[in-house]
Design an enzyme around this catalytic site. Structure first.
Site, mmCIF file in Angstrom:
data_model
loop_
_atom_site.group_PDB
_atom_site.id
_atom_site.type_symbol
_atom_site.label_atom_id
_atom_site.label_comp_id
_atom_site.label_asym_id
_atom_site.label_seq_id
_atom_site.Cartn_x
_atom_site.Cartn_y
_atom_site.Cartn_z
ATOM 1 N N ARG A 111 0.860 -1.177 0.000
ATOM 2 C CA ARG A 111 0.000 0.000 0.000
ATOM 3 C C ARG A 111 0.899 1.231 0.000
ATOM 4 O O ARG A 111 1.963 1.238 0.631
ATOM 5 C CB ARG A 111 -0.887 0.000 1.243
ATOM 6 C CG ARG A 111 -1.862 1.170 1.284
ATOM 7 C CD ARG A 111 -2.615 1.196 2.606
ATOM 8 N NE ARG A 111 -3.498 2.363 2.663
ATOM 9 C CZ ARG A 111 -4.044 2.819 3.793
ATOM 10 N NH1 ARG A 111 -3.787 2.219 4.938
ATOM 11 N NH2 ARG A 111 -4.817 3.882 3.760
ATOM 12 N N HIS A 112 0.479 2.265 -0.709
ATOM 13 C CA HIS A 112 1.246 3.522 -0.750
ATOM 14 C C HIS A 112 1.518 4.058 0.654
ATOM 15 O O HIS A 112 0.844 3.684 1.627
ATOM 16 C CB HIS A 112 0.465 4.568 -1.552
ATOM 17 C CG HIS A 112 -0.885 4.848 -0.946
ATOM 18 N ND1 HIS A 112 -1.062 5.697 0.134
ATOM 19 C CD2 HIS A 112 -2.113 4.370 -1.252
ATOM 20 C CE1 HIS A 112 -2.339 5.746 0.462
ATOM 21 N NE2 HIS A 112 -3.004 4.928 -0.366
ATOM 22 N N ASN B 258 -5.050 10.275 4.716
ATOM 23 C CA ASN B 258 -4.933 9.081 5.573
ATOM 24 C C ASN B 258 -4.850 9.506 7.032
ATOM 25 O O ASN B 258 -5.551 8.974 7.901
ATOM 26 C CB ASN B 258 -3.673 8.282 5.259
ATOM 27 C CG ASN B 258 -3.721 7.502 3.975
ATOM 28 O OD1 ASN B 258 -2.686 7.292 3.353
ATOM 29 N ND2 ASN B 258 -4.882 7.059 3.542
ATOM 30 N N GLN C 114 -10.230 8.587 0.619
ATOM 31 C CA GLN C 114 -9.615 9.237 -0.537
ATOM 32 C C GLN C 114 -9.860 8.510 -1.847
ATOM 33 O O GLN C 114 -9.894 9.144 -2.892
ATOM 34 C CB GLN C 114 -8.143 9.536 -0.305
ATOM 35 C CG GLN C 114 -7.233 8.412 -0.097
ATOM 36 C CD GLN C 114 -5.835 8.860 0.370
ATOM 37 O OE1 GLN C 114 -5.476 10.020 0.383
ATOM 38 N NE2 GLN C 114 -5.063 7.895 0.756
ATOM 39 N N ARG D 8 0.117 9.127 -5.277
ATOM 40 C CA ARG D 8 0.634 8.615 -4.006
ATOM 41 C C ARG D 8 1.250 7.226 -4.174
ATOM 42 O O ARG D 8 2.222 6.884 -3.500
ATOM 43 C CB ARG D 8 -0.457 8.619 -2.934
ATOM 44 C CG ARG D 8 -1.705 7.792 -3.242
ATOM 45 C CD ARG D 8 -2.787 8.054 -2.192
ATOM 46 N NE ARG D 8 -4.004 7.296 -2.372
ATOM 47 C CZ ARG D 8 -5.053 7.702 -3.065
ATOM 48 N NH1 ARG D 8 -5.023 8.863 -3.704
ATOM 49 N NH2 ARG D 8 -6.161 6.963 -3.135
ATOM 50 N N GLU E 214 -7.368 2.524 -6.601
ATOM 51 C CA GLU E 214 -8.239 2.345 -5.442
ATOM 52 C C GLU E 214 -9.710 2.333 -5.841
ATOM 53 O O GLU E 214 -10.094 2.844 -6.906
ATOM 54 C CB GLU E 214 -7.983 3.469 -4.420
ATOM 55 C CG GLU E 214 -8.792 3.398 -3.139
ATOM 56 C CD GLU E 214 -8.598 2.116 -2.332
ATOM 57 O OE1 GLU E 214 -8.975 1.033 -2.831
ATOM 58 O OE2 GLU E 214 -8.089 2.205 -1.197
ATOM 59 N N HIS F 188 -3.446 0.178 -3.214
ATOM 60 C CA HIS F 188 -4.215 0.916 -2.218
ATOM 61 C C HIS F 188 -4.887 -0.042 -1.238
ATOM 62 O O HIS F 188 -5.132 -1.199 -1.550
ATOM 63 C CB HIS F 188 -5.268 1.767 -2.926
ATOM 64 C CG HIS F 188 -4.682 2.698 -3.935
ATOM 65 N ND1 HIS F 188 -4.285 3.969 -3.635
ATOM 66 C CD2 HIS F 188 -4.379 2.514 -5.249
ATOM 67 C CE1 HIS F 188 -3.780 4.554 -4.716
ATOM 68 N NE2 HIS F 188 -3.827 3.680 -5.712
#
Length: 197
Positions: free
Chosen positions: A19-20, A26, A32, A71, A96, A153
């Site tokens: 995951r970023h 966040n 998001q 991201r 995502e 994501h």
């Protein structure tokens, strides 16, 4: 020939998803989704730590892919500096989940698990499962026997893991933490098993 027969030559590879790193949304607990929110400084440091951890595995990484969102792209670039991969392949299918009118909202963990019941324009949960598994499965088939890294994501990763990989994936996926996907599980999962739509 069924999917499992087709999969046999690719079972020797690895698929690791990350995951970023953290973004300001966040940190604030805001949804998001497909909003293109950049990493913050904490997220960049998390990406460096993930890159270092992956480099220390002494694995030969053959491929680095990323969601189109910035991201994820920046996280992948930072990781690539550590694992020696300069080319990042953009993979639209690992973007995502789209959260529609929930984008930018602050939800409880329970509400964030079922936003389609509260907001308009949310990508159906079943579609997220099918898209994630199908995209990763195709990637593995396109790169048989290779060690693959993909930055994606939280929701997309968690749904893919629930479908394919043993373990408890009931909580949020942590930022910038490498997680190995069970490749055999990718080929064994039956999308007809979903009872979400």
């Amino acid at each position: 020939m069924n999917d499992r027969d087709t999969a046999e030559p690719v079972m020797s590879g690895r698929l690791v998803v990350v995951r970023h790193g953290q973004t300001d949304w966040n940190k604030a607990g805001r949804m998001q989704g497909s909003s293109d929110i950049p990493l913050n400084d904490t997220g960049r440091q998390q990406a460096r730590e993930a890159g270092q951890a992956l480099a220390e595995q002494n694995a030969s990484w053959h491929f680095l892919g990323s969601s189109p969102l910035s991201r994820a792209q920046e996280t992948a670039r930072i990781i690539g500096e550590y694992v020696g991969i300069g080319q990042i392949h953009t993979i639209p299918g690992v973007i995502e989940r789209a959260y529609g009118t929930a984008e930018g909202e602050t939800l409880s963990f329970e509400d964030s698990r079922h936003p389609q019941d509260l907001f308009d324009g949310v990508e159906p949960e079943g579609d997220v499962y099918r898209r994630g598994v199908a995209t990763f499965k195709q990637l593995v088939m396109d790169h048989p026997g290779e060690n693959l890294l993909v930055v994606s994501h939280g929701t997309l990763i968690r749904r893919t893991l629930i479908a394919t990989t043993p373990g408890d994936w009931s909580q949020h996926v942590p930022n910038a933490t490498p997680i190995e996907v069970d490749i055999e599980g990718l080929f064994a999962w039956d999308p007809q098993s979903l009872e979400l739509d």
